[in-house]
Design a protein around this motif. Structure first.
Motif, PDB file in Angstrom:
ATOM      1  N   LEU A 124       0.827  -1.209   0.000  1.00 57.63           N
ATOM      2  CA  LEU A 124       0.000   0.000   0.000  1.00 57.63           C
ATOM      3  C   LEU A 124       0.863   1.261   0.000  1.00 57.63           C
ATOM      4  N   ARG A 125       1.949   1.243   0.744  1.00 57.93           N
ATOM      5  CA  ARG A 125       2.834   2.422   0.769  1.00 57.93           C
ATOM      6  C   ARG A 125       3.551   2.591  -0.574  1.00 57.93           C
ATOM      7  N   ALA A 126       3.839   1.495  -1.247  1.00 58.83           N
ATOM      8  CA  ALA A 126       4.441   1.595  -2.586  1.00 58.83           C
ATOM      9  C   ALA A 126       3.467   2.236  -3.560  1.00 58.83           C
ATOM     10  N   ILE A 127       2.191   1.910  -3.414  1.00 57.01           N
ATOM     11  CA  ILE A 127       1.172   2.534  -4.263  1.00 57.01           C
ATOM     12  C   ILE A 127       1.070   4.021  -3.953  1.00 57.01           C
ATOM     13  N   LEU A 128       1.169   4.390  -2.669  1.00 56.51           N
ATOM     14  CA  LEU A 128       1.164   5.810  -2.305  1.00 56.51           C
ATOM     15  C   LEU A 128       2.326   6.549  -2.972  1.00 56.51           C
ATOM     16  N   ASP A 129       3.484   5.903  -3.021  1.00 49.87           N
ATOM     17  CA  ASP A 129       4.634   6.517  -3.697  1.00 49.87           C
ATOM     18  C   ASP A 129       4.344   6.718  -5.183  1.00 49.87           C
ATOM     19  N   ALA A 130       3.712   5.720  -5.800  1.00 51.06           N
ATOM     20  CA  ALA A 130       3.377   5.823  -7.218  1.00 51.06           C
ATOM     21  C   ALA A 130       2.338   6.923  -7.446  1.00 51.06           C
ATOM     22  N   GLN A 131       1.418   7.079  -6.513  1.00 53.26           N
ATOM     23  CA  GLN A 131       0.436   8.160  -6.622  1.00 53.26           C
ATOM     24  C   GLN A 131       1.125   9.519  -6.523  1.00 53.26           C
ATOM     25  N   GLY A 132       2.108   9.621  -5.633  1.00 51.78           N
ATOM     26  CA  GLY A 132       2.871  10.858  -5.525  1.00 51.78           C
ATOM     27  C   GLY A 132       3.608  11.178  -6.806  1.00 51.78           C
ATOM     28  N   ALA A 133       4.146  10.141  -7.462  1.00 54.39           N
ATOM     29  CA  ALA A 133       4.840  10.350  -8.735  1.00 54.39           C
ATOM     30  C   ALA A 133       3.862  10.823  -9.809  1.00 54.39           C
ATOM     31  N   ALA A 134       2.657  10.264  -9.813  1.00 55.67           N
ATOM     32  CA  ALA A 134       1.639  10.686 -10.787  1.00 55.67           C
ATOM     33  C   ALA A 134       1.237  12.138 -10.546  1.00 55.67           C
ATOM     34  N   LEU A 135       1.122  12.499  -9.281  1.00 54.16           N
ATOM     35  CA  LEU A 135       0.799  13.897  -8.946  1.00 54.16           C
ATOM     36  C   LEU A 135       1.897  14.826  -9.455  1.00 54.16           C
ATOM     37  N   ALA A 142      -2.643   8.155 -14.801  1.00 60.82           N
ATOM     38  CA  ALA A 142      -1.793   7.297 -13.979  1.00 60.82           C
ATOM     39  C   ALA A 142      -2.273   7.303 -12.540  1.00 60.82           C
ATOM     40  N   PHE A 143      -2.689   8.476 -12.051  1.00 54.56           N
ATOM     41  CA  PHE A 143      -3.181   8.526 -10.678  1.00 54.56           C
ATOM     42  C   PHE A 143      -4.440   7.685 -10.532  1.00 54.56           C
ATOM     43  N   PHE A 144      -5.351   7.777 -11.500  1.00 52.30           N
ATOM     44  CA  PHE A 144      -6.597   7.017 -11.393  1.00 52.30           C
ATOM     45  C   PHE A 144      -6.300   5.526 -11.319  1.00 52.30           C
ATOM     46  N   GLU A 145      -5.360   5.048 -12.121  1.00 55.92           N
ATOM     47  CA  GLU A 145      -4.965   3.640 -12.066  1.00 55.92           C
ATOM     48  C   GLU A 145      -4.437   3.272 -10.682  1.00 55.92           C
ATOM     49  N   GLN A 146      -3.585   4.142 -10.141  1.00 57.09           N
ATOM     50  CA  GLN A 146      -3.015   3.863  -8.822  1.00 57.09           C
ATOM     51  C   GLN A 146      -4.072   3.970  -7.722  1.00 57.09           C
ATOM     52  N   ASP A 147      -5.056   4.820  -7.922  1.00 53.82           N
ATOM     53  CA  ASP A 147      -6.165   4.921  -6.975  1.00 53.82           C
ATOM     54  C   ASP A 147      -6.943   3.610  -6.964  1.00 53.82           C
ATOM     55  N   GLU A 148      -7.234   3.084  -8.157  1.00 49.46           N
ATOM     56  CA  GLU A 148      -7.897   1.792  -8.249  1.00 49.46           C
ATOM     57  C   GLU A 148      -7.065   0.696  -7.589  1.00 49.46           C
ATOM     58  N   ASP A 149      -5.757   0.706  -7.858  1.00 45.50           N
ATOM     59  CA  ASP A 149      -4.871  -0.310  -7.271  1.00 45.50           C
ATOM     60  C   ASP A 149      -4.868  -0.231  -5.749  1.00 45.50           C
ATOM     61  N   PHE A 150      -4.917   0.987  -5.228  1.00 49.23           N
ATOM     62  CA  PHE A 150      -4.905   1.164  -3.774  1.00 49.23           C
ATOM     63  C   PHE A 150      -6.128   0.501  -3.144  1.00 49.23           C
ATOM     64  N   ASP A 193      -3.337  12.195   0.675  1.00 48.28           N
ATOM     65  CA  ASP A 193      -3.294  12.373   2.135  1.00 48.28           C
ATOM     66  C   ASP A 193      -4.329  11.479   2.821  1.00 48.28           C
ATOM     67  N   GLU A 194      -5.513  11.378   2.219  1.00 46.29           N
ATOM     68  CA  GLU A 194      -6.555  10.531   2.797  1.00 46.29           C
ATOM     69  C   GLU A 194      -6.165   9.064   2.735  1.00 46.29           C
ATOM     70  N   HIS A 195      -5.573   8.641   1.636  1.00 45.25           N
ATOM     71  CA  HIS A 195      -5.084   7.265   1.537  1.00 45.25           C
ATOM     72  C   HIS A 195      -4.042   6.978   2.610  1.00 45.25           C
ATOM     73  N   ARG A 196      -3.136   7.921   2.795  1.00 38.99           N
ATOM     74  CA  ARG A 196      -2.066   7.728   3.783  1.00 38.99           C
ATOM     75  C   ARG A 196      -2.641   7.591   5.195  1.00 38.99           C
ATOM     76  N   ALA A 197      -3.683   8.356   5.503  1.00 33.20           N
ATOM     77  CA  ALA A 197      -4.303   8.265   6.824  1.00 33.20           C
ATOM     78  C   ALA A 197      -4.911   6.876   7.044  1.00 33.20           C
ATOM     79  N   VAL A 198      -5.481   6.303   5.993  1.00 37.56           N
ATOM     80  CA  VAL A 198      -6.039   4.950   6.107  1.00 37.56           C
ATOM     81  C   VAL A 198      -4.931   3.940   6.371  1.00 37.56           C
ATOM     82  N   VAL A 199      -3.839   4.043   5.637  1.00 39.37           N
ATOM     83  CA  VAL A 199      -2.735   3.089   5.809  1.00 39.37           C
ATOM     84  C   VAL A 199      -2.103   3.232   7.188  1.00 39.37           C
ATOM     85  N   ASP A 200      -1.920   4.450   7.660  1.00 38.91           N
ATOM     86  CA  ASP A 200      -1.338   4.664   8.988  1.00 38.91           C
ATOM     87  C   ASP A 200      -2.190   3.999  10.065  1.00 38.91           C
ATOM     88  N   ALA A 201      -3.503   4.177   9.977  1.00 42.27           N
ATOM     89  CA  ALA A 201      -4.396   3.581  10.970  1.00 42.27           C
ATOM     90  C   ALA A 201      -4.414   2.064  10.838  1.00 42.27           C
TER      91      ALA A 201
END
Length: 257
Positions: A124-135, A142-150, A193-201
């Protein structure tokens, strides 16, 4: 386009044992569905059987059958003697898909809090990194794909590895609305940021905080649709409006003001 290619590969695997006629129909359906949900074919776009058949190198029959299937999904409107058009986005269909998605994803998350392993968190954190790269690359596709993957990977962490397919099948109108929301100011940044909060919890096995974070994240689509509908009412169809009627804007009762 990446989304279309991925759906095409999936369809190829599923139809490997199908007859040529069934395979062509499934391939055309998957390609057109991907183009519609990605907004490559926007709401209101005309669809010509002859042109699509020539482009996809098939006869008109699988194209016609695929369009009928898409009509059953309310993704195209077929008007005899007038033509076939990509449907406008149904606000009701968005709300129904969101209701189902939220129920299933929150239920899966409760299981994931108990079952998630270190490799799930790492994925999940690797996907967050990929989302950051898309941003950073300003690549909404690319972000939408990574959002789906997440969200798919989050469900897999619960042990329900096939459940995402059910969600994906039901959320075509929702996906079109989500695509429209990505260019909104800082929207992708907020989603990450919202994805990261889910993973942290999830990593801390804090079920209440994880559920609160995911619910707030998923419900953000209501604000997005309200904004987009106010700006582009012609893209949406209201519950009491005929598909052939001119678009007109009335705030939907299920949307936040």
């Amino acid at each position: 386009m990446r989304d279309e290619q991925r759906r095409s590969r999936t369809t190829t695997r599923r139809t490997a044992g199908a007859s040529p006629k069934e395979s062509n129909r499934a391939r055309v359906h998957a390609l057109l569905r991907a183009r519609i949900t990605s907004l490559e074919l926007p709401p209101g776009a005309p669809l010509s059987e002859n042109e699509l058949a020539a482009e996809l190198d098939v006869s008109r029959t699988p194209v016609r059958e695929a369009l009928i299937l898409l009509g059953e999904e309310s993704l195209v409107d077929i008007f005899p003697k007038l033509g076939t058009f990509v449907s406008r986005i149904s606000v009701d269909a968005v709300l129904e898909a969101q209701f189902m998605r939220e129920a299933l994803e929150l239920a899966a998350l409760r299981e994931a809090v108990k079952r998630a392993e270190a490799e799930d968190i790492a994925a999940l954190r690797a996907i967050l990194d990929a989302q950051g790269a898309a941003l950073k690359a300003a690549d909404d596709d690319a972000f939408f794909e990574q959002d789906e993957d997440f969200h798919r990977r989050l469900m897999e962490a619960s042990g329900h590895r096939t459940l995402w397919r059910t969600v994906t099948t039901a959320k075509a109108h929702l996906d079109r609305a989500r695509r429209l929301s990505l260019p909104l100011p800082r929207r992708i940044e907020h989603l990450i940021d919202e994805h990261r909060a889910v993973v942290d919890a999830l990593e801390q096995r804090d079920a209440a905080r994880a559920e609160e974070a995911l619910r707030g994240h998923l419900q953000g689509v209501f604000d997005d649709i309200g904004t987009i509908q106010a700006e582009r009412p012609e893209l949406f169809v209201e519950p009491d409006e005929s598909p052939s009627a001119p678009a007109r804007h009335r705030p939907h009762p299920g949307l936040r003001a």
